[in-house]
Motif scaffolding. Sequence first.
Motif, PDB file in Angstrom:
ATOM      1  N   TYR A  42       0.682  -1.273   0.015  1.00  0.00           N
ATOM      2  CA  TYR A  42       0.149  -0.302   0.037  1.00  0.00           C
ATOM      3  C   TYR A  42       0.839   1.183  -0.347  1.00  0.00           C
ATOM      4  CZ  TYR A  42      -3.410  -3.561   1.438  1.00  0.00           C
ATOM      5  OH  TYR A  42      -4.645  -4.811   1.672  1.00  0.00           O
ATOM      6  N   MET A  43       0.619   2.222  -0.983  1.00  0.00           N
ATOM      7  CA  MET A  43       1.477   2.834  -1.098  1.00  0.00           C
ATOM      8  C   MET A  43       0.680   4.329  -1.000  1.00  0.00           C
ATOM      9  SD  MET A  43       4.437   1.800  -1.967  1.00  0.00           S
ATOM     10  CE  MET A  43       5.569   3.376  -3.038  1.00  0.00           C
ATOM     11  N   ARG A  44       1.350   5.730  -0.708  1.00  0.00           N
ATOM     12  CA  ARG A  44       0.483   7.003  -0.157  1.00  0.00           C
ATOM     13  C   ARG A  44       1.345   7.769  -1.322  1.00  0.00           C
ATOM     14  NH1 ARG A  44       1.499  10.007   5.821  1.00  0.00           N
ATOM     15  NH2 ARG A  44       0.408  11.448   4.119  1.00  0.00           N
ATOM     16  N   GLY A  45       0.424   8.897  -1.139  1.00  0.00           N
ATOM     17  CA  GLY A  45       1.180  10.238  -1.804  1.00  0.00           C
ATOM     18  C   GLY A  45       1.573  11.199  -0.099  1.00  0.00           C
ATOM     19  N   ALA A  46       1.999  12.804  -0.425  1.00  0.00           N
ATOM     20  CA  ALA A  46       1.960  13.702   0.745  1.00  0.00           C
ATOM     21  C   ALA A  46       0.474  14.287   1.174  1.00  0.00           C
ATOM     22  CB  ALA A  46       2.348  14.870   0.006  1.00  0.00           C
ATOM     23  N   ASP A  47      -0.636  13.890   0.668  1.00  0.00           N
ATOM     24  CA  ASP A  47      -2.009  13.891   1.474  1.00  0.00           C
ATOM     25  C   ASP A  47      -2.636  12.974   2.352  1.00  0.00           C
ATOM     26  OD1 ASP A  47      -3.459  11.701   0.175  1.00  0.00           O
ATOM     27  OD2 ASP A  47      -4.194  12.852  -1.375  1.00  0.00           O
ATOM     28  N   GLY A  48      -3.829  13.291   3.057  1.00  0.00           N
ATOM     29  CA  GLY A  48      -4.103  12.780   4.251  1.00  0.00           C
ATOM     30  C   GLY A  48      -4.637  11.225   3.684  1.00  0.00           C
TER      31      GLY A  48
END
Length: 315
Positions: A42-48
């Motif tokens: 599971y990969m995220r970005g800079a947002d919440g």
Amino acid sequence: MVAIKAAEFAFPRMEAPDLDEMEEFLTNFGLVRAERTPDALYMRGADGHHHLHAVHKGGTRFIGFAYHAASEDDLERLAALPGASGIETVNEPGGGRRVRLTEPNGYQVEVIHGMQTVAPIEVARDPVNTGGEPLRRKGRLMRLGKSPTTIQRIGHGVLATPKVKETVAWFRDTLGMIRSDDVYAGDKDNLIGAFSRLDRGDEYVDHHVLFCVHNEKTGLNHVSYEAQDIDAVFQDHEHLKRVGKYRHMWGIGRHLLGSQVYDYWADPWGRVHERWADTDRLNAANGGNLVSAEEGLQSQWGERPPAHFIGHASP
């Protein structure tokens, strides 16, 4: 009658034979690991948002798209539709509850409510001076950070399908998407593409959250993420070139429909991922258009799309 009005695009769900290779690509692309289990990434970005990309250990299959619901009531409405899964607890990182549906091409569409949020990642970027605003960075020197620049958020997904009209109608009727630009070739009834955006009333949203494009093959054409700014698109293009492991599919240029400055790269198994900056933002009052392929499917600057991109579909 529209079932619900989806709130946001959440993530694509797909498989990969090697999660280490997939994580390496997505890290170079600008995403950040949110969580990893023995059989999923599971990969995220800079947002919440907890994550913006979900990959399961397996083959190379594209599983489908996930969207955020505005409320639990929306899940109840979707659960009452024919073929819907009913409301389920999401037993994976991020949690929440969901309803699973099947769109006309057989791909899974998840609608989720209550996913965990995370603290945003601060990404320092300098403002850009322009001819009209030459002092936006007065007294400061432009010094870009190291690549890869962290992606801000997810933008849209693109489905290739021989069933454009049926697919577009399903997403607009089920998730409340509305027309930004429908694209025809020859006769105006010959719909070959459709850009749909979320209907958030007076709230301004991306020009499109979904593009359906005609192809004899069915599959994922690409999934798209917003970079921090145009500099990030260019500097990380050079970063991915230096890595030397991934196929560059198209770009850099600026679209006409949507207006994004774009750059497209394929992961190790050919699934195309786009990094972009500066999209048009519209609300429900802006309406939609019917445009010819000759007029609409072009770039304002940059090379024309190569055949390997136009015809791409990852099943």
